[in-house]
Design a protein around this motif. Sequence first.
Motif, PDB file in Angstrom:
ATOM      1  N   SER A 198       0.850  -1.188   0.000  1.00  0.00           N
ATOM      2  CA  SER A 198       0.000   0.000   0.000  1.00  0.00           C
ATOM      3  C   SER A 198       0.887   1.239   0.000  1.00  0.00           C
ATOM      4  O   SER A 198       1.881   1.300   0.731  1.00  0.00           O
ATOM      5  N   LEU A 199       0.510   2.231  -0.794  1.00  0.00           N
ATOM      6  CA  LEU A 199       1.358   3.410  -0.957  1.00  0.00           C
ATOM      7  C   LEU A 199       1.474   4.257   0.301  1.00  0.00           C
ATOM      8  O   LEU A 199       2.400   5.061   0.414  1.00  0.00           O
ATOM      9  N   ASP A 200       0.557   4.096   1.252  1.00  0.00           N
ATOM     10  CA  ASP A 200       0.625   4.899   2.481  1.00  0.00           C
ATOM     11  C   ASP A 200       1.165   4.115   3.670  1.00  0.00           C
ATOM     12  O   ASP A 200       1.124   4.606   4.804  1.00  0.00           O
ATOM     13  N   THR A 201       1.683   2.912   3.424  1.00  0.00           N
ATOM     14  CA  THR A 201       2.171   2.053   4.507  1.00  0.00           C
ATOM     15  C   THR A 201       3.552   1.513   4.148  1.00  0.00           C
ATOM     16  O   THR A 201       3.727   0.989   3.040  1.00  0.00           O
ATOM     17  N   PRO A 202       4.532   1.606   5.051  1.00  0.00           N
ATOM     18  CA  PRO A 202       5.848   1.048   4.737  1.00  0.00           C
ATOM     19  C   PRO A 202       5.757  -0.446   4.428  1.00  0.00           C
ATOM     20  O   PRO A 202       5.007  -1.190   5.060  1.00  0.00           O
ATOM     21  N   ARG A 236      12.644  -1.653   7.130  1.00  0.00           N
ATOM     22  CA  ARG A 236      11.591  -0.817   6.533  1.00  0.00           C
ATOM     23  C   ARG A 236      11.915  -0.455   5.091  1.00  0.00           C
ATOM     24  O   ARG A 236      13.027  -0.061   4.762  1.00  0.00           O
ATOM     25  N   PHE A 237      10.906  -0.578   4.260  1.00  0.00           N
ATOM     26  CA  PHE A 237      10.940  -0.151   2.860  1.00  0.00           C
ATOM     27  C   PHE A 237       9.993   1.045   2.820  1.00  0.00           C
ATOM     28  O   PHE A 237       8.791   0.901   2.973  1.00  0.00           O
ATOM     29  N   ASP A 238      10.512   2.257   2.637  1.00  0.00           N
ATOM     30  CA  ASP A 238       9.706   3.462   2.830  1.00  0.00           C
ATOM     31  C   ASP A 238       8.448   3.482   1.970  1.00  0.00           C
ATOM     32  O   ASP A 238       8.457   3.058   0.810  1.00  0.00           O
ATOM     33  N   ASP A 239       7.381   3.994   2.573  1.00  0.00           N
ATOM     34  CA  ASP A 239       6.145   4.183   1.830  1.00  0.00           C
ATOM     35  C   ASP A 239       6.292   5.379   0.892  1.00  0.00           C
ATOM     36  O   ASP A 239       7.339   6.041   0.845  1.00  0.00           O
ATOM     37  N   TYR A 240       5.256   5.681   0.162  1.00  0.00           N
ATOM     38  CA  TYR A 240       5.282   6.764  -0.818  1.00  0.00           C
ATOM     39  C   TYR A 240       4.932   8.109  -0.200  1.00  0.00           C
ATOM     40  O   TYR A 240       5.631   9.114  -0.406  1.00  0.00           O
ATOM     41  N   LEU A 241       3.859   8.169   0.592  1.00  0.00           N
ATOM     42  CA  LEU A 241       3.335   9.445   1.031  1.00  0.00           C
ATOM     43  C   LEU A 241       4.188  10.122   2.104  1.00  0.00           C
ATOM     44  O   LEU A 241       4.481  11.316   1.996  1.00  0.00           O
ATOM     45  N   GLY A 242       4.587   9.383   3.138  1.00  0.00           N
ATOM     46  CA  GLY A 242       5.281   9.998   4.269  1.00  0.00           C
ATOM     47  C   GLY A 242       6.541  10.748   3.886  1.00  0.00           C
ATOM     48  O   GLY A 242       6.682  11.950   4.202  1.00  0.00           O
TER      49      GLY A 242
END
Length: 252
Positions: free
Chosen positions: A84-88, A96-102
């Motif tokens: 999900s783009l809003d969840t790592p 952790r693989f960084d999310d998109y939004l944060g």
Amino acid sequence: MTLAPFTKPYTEPERAAGAVRHYQWLTEHAKPLRQPALLTVRANSLTFERIEGRSVRPDDLPRVAALLGHAHGAAWASDLRSASLDTPHHFRDGTRFDDYLGPRNRALRRRHEQGYLPNKAALHAMFGLLETTAQGPCAFYKDSNPRNFIVTSRDIVAVDTDDLSLAPMGYDLAKLIATLHLTYGPLPGQAVTNALLAYNEAALRHDARLGTTDRNQLDSSLALHAVLTAPYIGRNGYRYSLPLRFSHRGAS
């Protein structure tokens, strides 16, 4: 003649370890993306096979767009189908693989503090634009600028795995288009359209749900990159600027 290996130094061991983790993930999940062999890993440096070639130019855009489409499609089918783009996301070792939004929310706030966004209204408009791009299947972002590919007489090789995060389909293609513009000047509209077609056709081969990025979504990503890359104008061969816009249309 065997070329001498290339060694990249790092000031922080964590950055070197992250680059190795990214390299390994791409090797496993984005198989269409050829990378140079990783020969030696040390705490503060990585040594790679040296690849002889040149950086990407505007006439290479359709080939590189298709390569990115294949790589993003393969990664979605292999590991990102449930991301999900809003969840790592997480690598196999739990890192952790960084999310998109944060990360991009934070980066936009920095651009406002640095003066690249003129006021709070412009900042909030960019937040809204970011939200409109956060839809659809997940791909990855690896900073696809012209220097991060080497065009050889036979192939295109992806280099530099310092950055890796989740992103919507087409976002890293937009980064390539934006940075080609910054380096060489504005690209013809038809060249951008053709690149998007090549990208979508390649992604679609991996699943019928892929290959649906439209021009509105691509333009929204380009608008984000215009702000996010603004501090680098005059550096790294970036001689031109991208127009900034602080309003957005909803992506379809």
